[in-house]
Design a protein around this motif. Structure first.
Motif, PDB file in Angstrom:
ATOM      1  N   SER A  65      -6.253   6.330   1.840  1.00 42.14           N
ATOM      2  CA  SER A  65      -5.794   6.335   2.983  1.00 42.14           C
ATOM      3  C   SER A  65      -5.918   4.495   3.333  1.00 42.14           C
ATOM      4  O   SER A  65      -5.061   4.231   4.246  1.00 42.14           O
ATOM      5  N   LEU A  66      -6.742   3.973   2.816  1.00 42.51           N
ATOM      6  CA  LEU A  66      -7.112   2.631   3.200  1.00 42.51           C
ATOM      7  C   LEU A  66      -5.716   1.884   2.688  1.00 42.51           C
ATOM      8  O   LEU A  66      -5.223   0.790   3.091  1.00 42.51           O
ATOM      9  N   VAL A  67      -5.518   2.313   1.154  1.00 39.36           N
ATOM     10  CA  VAL A  67      -4.281   1.384   0.639  1.00 39.36           C
ATOM     11  C   VAL A  67      -2.980   1.772   1.565  1.00 39.36           C
ATOM     12  O   VAL A  67      -2.536   0.820   1.670  1.00 39.36           O
ATOM     13  N   ARG A  68      -2.887   2.986   2.027  1.00 38.98           N
ATOM     14  CA  ARG A  68      -1.666   3.127   2.880  1.00 38.98           C
ATOM     15  C   ARG A  68      -1.658   2.412   4.134  1.00 38.98           C
ATOM     16  O   ARG A  68      -0.637   1.753   4.480  1.00 38.98           O
ATOM     17  N   GLN A  69      -2.868   2.201   4.617  1.00 41.73           N
ATOM     18  CA  GLN A  69      -3.015   1.408   5.943  1.00 41.73           C
ATOM     19  C   GLN A  69      -2.747  -0.060   5.495  1.00 41.73           C
ATOM     20  O   GLN A  69      -1.933  -0.784   6.287  1.00 41.73           O
ATOM     21  N   MET A  71      -0.698  -1.165   3.286  1.00 40.32           N
ATOM     22  CA  MET A  71       0.665  -1.389   2.899  1.00 40.32           C
ATOM     23  C   MET A  71       1.668  -1.375   4.209  1.00 40.32           C
ATOM     24  O   MET A  71       2.596  -2.196   4.475  1.00 40.32           O
ATOM     25  N   ASP A  72       0.984  -0.699   5.554  1.00 40.47           N
ATOM     26  CA  ASP A  72       1.581  -0.645   6.722  1.00 40.47           C
ATOM     27  C   ASP A  72       1.541  -1.641   7.698  1.00 40.47           C
ATOM     28  O   ASP A  72       2.378  -1.878   8.359  1.00 40.47           O
ATOM     29  N   THR A  73       0.291  -2.422   7.464  1.00 38.30           N
ATOM     30  CA  THR A  73       0.059  -3.365   8.287  1.00 38.30           C
ATOM     31  C   THR A  73      -0.485  -4.591   7.943  1.00 38.30           C
ATOM     32  O   THR A  73      -0.432  -5.691   8.458  1.00 38.30           O
ATOM     33  N   CYS A  74      -0.584  -4.904   6.691  1.00 38.39           N
ATOM     34  CA  CYS A  74      -1.036  -6.140   6.049  1.00 38.39           C
ATOM     35  C   CYS A  74      -0.558  -6.479   4.624  1.00 38.39           C
ATOM     36  O   CYS A  74      -0.366  -5.793   3.763  1.00 38.39           O
ATOM     37  N   GLY A  93      -1.561   6.158  -6.395  1.00 38.66           N
ATOM     38  CA  GLY A  93      -1.865   4.807  -5.997  1.00 38.66           C
ATOM     39  C   GLY A  93      -0.971   3.857  -5.759  1.00 38.66           C
ATOM     40  O   GLY A  93      -0.602   3.136  -5.025  1.00 38.66           O
ATOM     41  N   LEU A  94      -0.148   3.859  -7.098  1.00 36.17           N
ATOM     42  CA  LEU A  94       1.117   2.969  -7.215  1.00 36.17           C
ATOM     43  C   LEU A  94       2.256   3.281  -6.342  1.00 36.17           C
ATOM     44  O   LEU A  94       2.852   2.537  -5.988  1.00 36.17           O
ATOM     45  N   GLU A  95       2.625   4.410  -6.259  1.00 38.25           N
ATOM     46  CA  GLU A  95       3.302   4.910  -5.319  1.00 38.25           C
ATOM     47  C   GLU A  95       3.027   4.664  -3.781  1.00 38.25           C
ATOM     48  O   GLU A  95       4.251   4.152  -2.870  1.00 38.25           O
ATOM     49  N   LEU A  96       1.890   4.469  -3.469  1.00 36.87           N
ATOM     50  CA  LEU A  96       1.576   3.967  -2.148  1.00 36.87           C
ATOM     51  C   LEU A  96       1.614   2.296  -1.987  1.00 36.87           C
ATOM     52  O   LEU A  96       1.559   1.700  -0.780  1.00 36.87           O
ATOM     53  N   GLY A  97       1.766   1.670  -2.971  1.00 36.35           N
ATOM     54  CA  GLY A  97       2.223   0.213  -3.035  1.00 36.35           C
ATOM     55  C   GLY A  97       0.937  -0.574  -3.804  1.00 36.35           C
ATOM     56  O   GLY A  97       1.210  -1.893  -3.606  1.00 36.35           O
ATOM     57  N   ILE A 158      17.601  -0.292  10.295  1.00 32.21           N
ATOM     58  CA  ILE A 158      16.506   0.089   9.428  1.00 32.21           C
ATOM     59  C   ILE A 158      15.910  -1.162   8.734  1.00 32.21           C
ATOM     60  O   ILE A 158      16.750  -1.719   8.207  1.00 32.21           O
ATOM     61  N   GLU A 159      14.562  -1.241   8.833  1.00 34.20           N
ATOM     62  CA  GLU A 159      13.928  -2.109   8.266  1.00 34.20           C
ATOM     63  C   GLU A 159      12.785  -1.590   7.309  1.00 34.20           C
ATOM     64  O   GLU A 159      12.108  -0.916   7.630  1.00 34.20           O
ATOM     65  N   GLU A 160      12.634  -2.280   5.985  1.00 34.20           N
ATOM     66  CA  GLU A 160      11.506  -1.805   5.212  1.00 34.20           C
ATOM     67  C   GLU A 160      11.025  -2.798   4.598  1.00 34.20           C
ATOM     68  O   GLU A 160      11.603  -3.839   3.977  1.00 34.20           O
ATOM     69  N   VAL A 161       9.548  -3.041   4.476  1.00 34.27           N
ATOM     70  CA  VAL A 161       8.906  -4.086   3.921  1.00 34.27           C
ATOM     71  C   VAL A 161       8.479  -3.837   2.333  1.00 34.27           C
ATOM     72  O   VAL A 161       7.736  -2.652   2.268  1.00 34.27           O
ATOM     73  N   LEU A 162       8.855  -4.518   1.604  1.00 35.57           N
ATOM     74  CA  LEU A 162       8.233  -4.179   0.263  1.00 35.57           C
ATOM     75  C   LEU A 162       7.059  -4.631  -0.065  1.00 35.57           C
ATOM     76  O   LEU A 162       6.563  -5.725   0.335  1.00 35.57           O
TER      77      LEU A 162
END
Length: 236
Positions: A65-69, A71-74, A93-97, A158-162
């Motif tokens: 959950s922290l990994v997902r956060q 990736m979304d915010t930082c 884990g790698l799929e989440l980024g 649509i925007e996506e951040v890698l």
């Protein structure tokens, strides 16, 4: 050697935090340890580190959950350090980024080497230029990619951040359109925790790029050979 970076360690095992902190500091980094997810979230709001090392088995939340956060915010490097050694956990884990996945028990020197590898890639992405103009953007298909912000955008808004690792793979494809690149070519210096990392990250890229990721149009798999970007690229 990459030194002088701020690295957060999020792990409820005090001895592991001390071990990792000591090894990172021996190589010139600044390490701060947090023993639960809430502590880490509070610190992340105040200051963005260069890398976060996260245990999945936190006492107050699932580390994923922290990994997902993150990736979304930082935009920061992420390494998972976990006693969960199953392939599904590594893939997720790698799929989440996450940039890398290190299993416990681990060699502290190897962990620092992997951390430095992530930091080097992030520094390279931050300073990478194309030709004489580092601000060039890539247009391909319906998409525009800005390497300065690692952002994909299309005409529909649509925007996506890698992540840094995803952007590196995409840039390799963009620089060699209509050419087959092997997994080894895409891997480069990446010290991944297992050999499916390219496939996992390619899946993430396709989910952001493709209208139908299960039947991709832009990035084709050439079985037994690698991957190919199927459209022309314009840098401007």
């Amino acid at each position: 050697m990459t030194t002088g970076k701020l690295i957060y360690i999020v792990d409820d095992e005090v001895d592991i935090c001390k071990l990792v902190s000591r090894e990172l500091e021996r190589y010139g980094h600044t390490a701060q340890a947090f023993h639960n997810g809430v502590q880490a979230q509070y610190a992340l709001k105040r200051h963005k580190p260069d890398l976060v090392i996260i245990d999945l088995g936190l006492p107050d939340m699932d580390g994923l959950s922290l990994v997902r956060q993150l990736m979304d915010t930082c935009q920061t490097g992420v390494m998972i350090l976990s006693g969960r050694n199953s392939l599904p956990d590594k893939v997720l884990g790698l799929e989440l980024g996450a940039d890398d996945y290190v299993s416990k028990p681990f060699d502290p020197r190897e962990l620092v080497a992997r951390a430095n590898s992530i930091l080097r890639r992030m520094e390279k992405m931050a300073t990478q230029s194309f030709g004489e103009r580092p601000s060039k953007q890539a247009q391909f298909g319906d998409w525009n990619f800005d390497p300065r912000t690692l952002t994909l955008a299309n005409a529909n808004g649509i925007e996506e951040v890698l992540s840094t690792a995803e952007a590196e793979i995409l840039i390799s494809l963009l620089k060699s359109p209509k050419q087959i690149l092997s997994r080894e070519q895409l891997l480069k210096e990446r010290d991944s925790g297992f050999d499916r990392c390219i496939d996992v990250r390619m899946s993430r890229i396709r989910k952001k790029l493709e209208a139908n990721p299960s039947n991709p149009r832009l990035i084709k798999t050439v079985y037994g050979a690698g991957y190919m970007l199927t459209v022309d690229v314009i840098w401007n």
